[in-house]
Design an enzyme around this catalytic site. Structure first.
Site: not given
Length: 254
Positions: A95, A183
């Site tokens: 990632k 988020g």
């Protein structure tokens, strides 16, 4: 089933490993979530130990590791960290995270694209964390990223899918999996992302910082499954006026 590069996943809920009170709670929550892919910052791993105290519970559960380059401030840092992770953990999955601003942790699009291009050439399966920028996501796809991970809202903000309009465009034009990352603060946020057609979501803070992480992990698992099912079933379109679900007057003529 979701296929990314050389791996296939039954669960479309990916998880993070930070912010948990302890490693046992982390392992229990990840197991309860059904997640088959967990991301971990390389800076938290003891690369000198063959059986790292944090990694072992995840490995024992059969969960795939996705090392990330959190803390990298530019492409050079990220590339160095990536090679270190591959050598230490034996995986070419990565990632890619580059956020030079420690306050808002916004990903640097220029450095991310630069690093992604080189890392793909170096044989990595690159999953870049990035802004919900349709143009950037296409560029990342074009240089060979296996998936894109646009943000729903700033990292750890729990604000949900604040970038919905842009995510819809990204999902519509992508030829690689789209994983909504950052988020997502409630199961309903995850469900919404999946209803939009996202291929997966990555959740960390909302689970780890909840009062009962294991129960919250289960809630996210169910939300992701429900959202995906709704997307495949085909949501009824929105209209600007009322539409009766049954005849209003025909029964009067009977």
């Amino acid at each position: 089933m979701l296929t990314i590069a050389d791996k296939t996943f039954q669960s479309r809920l990916f998880t993070g490993t930070g912010k948990f009170a302890n490693k046992h709670l982390m392992a229990s929550a990840i197991e309860a979530s059904g997640s088959q892919l967990a991301t971990m910052a390389l800076k938290r791993v003891d690369i000198r130990s063959e059986q790292d105290d944090i990694l072992q519970p995840i490995i024992d559960a059969g969960v795939n590791l996705l090392p990330n380059t959190s803390g990298a401030k530019n492409a050079k840092d990220a590339i160095f960290a990536a090679h270190l992770a591959r050598e230490a953990l034996g995986t070419n999955w990565l990632k890619l995270e580059i956020h030079p601003d420690p306050k808002y942790l916004m990903p640097d699009p220029i450095e991310t694209l630069k690093a992604a291009e080189q890392l793909v050439k170096d044989g990595f399966v690159v999953l870049p964390y990035c802004h919900a920028d349709p143009v950037l996501c296409k560029r990342l796809e074009e240089v060979g990223c296996a998936a894109v991970m646009p943000l729903g809202a700033p990292i750890g903000s729990n604000k949900g899918i604040a970038s919905a309009d842009f995510l819809e465009i990204i999902i519509d034009q992508a030829n690689v999996p789209v994983i909504v990352d950052a988020g997502i603060g409630a199961p309903s946020h995850a469900a919404r992302a999946m209803e939009m057609g996202a291929d997966a979501v990555l959740v960390n803070t909302a689970i780890a910082a909840s009062q009962q992480p294991v129960e919250m992990a289960i809630a996210f698992k169910l939300a992701v499954e429900a959202g995906r099912m709704a997307y495949l079933a085909g949501l009824a379109g929105k209209v600007s006026h009322a539409v009766a679900s049954s005849p209003l007057t025909s029964f009067l003529d009977e």
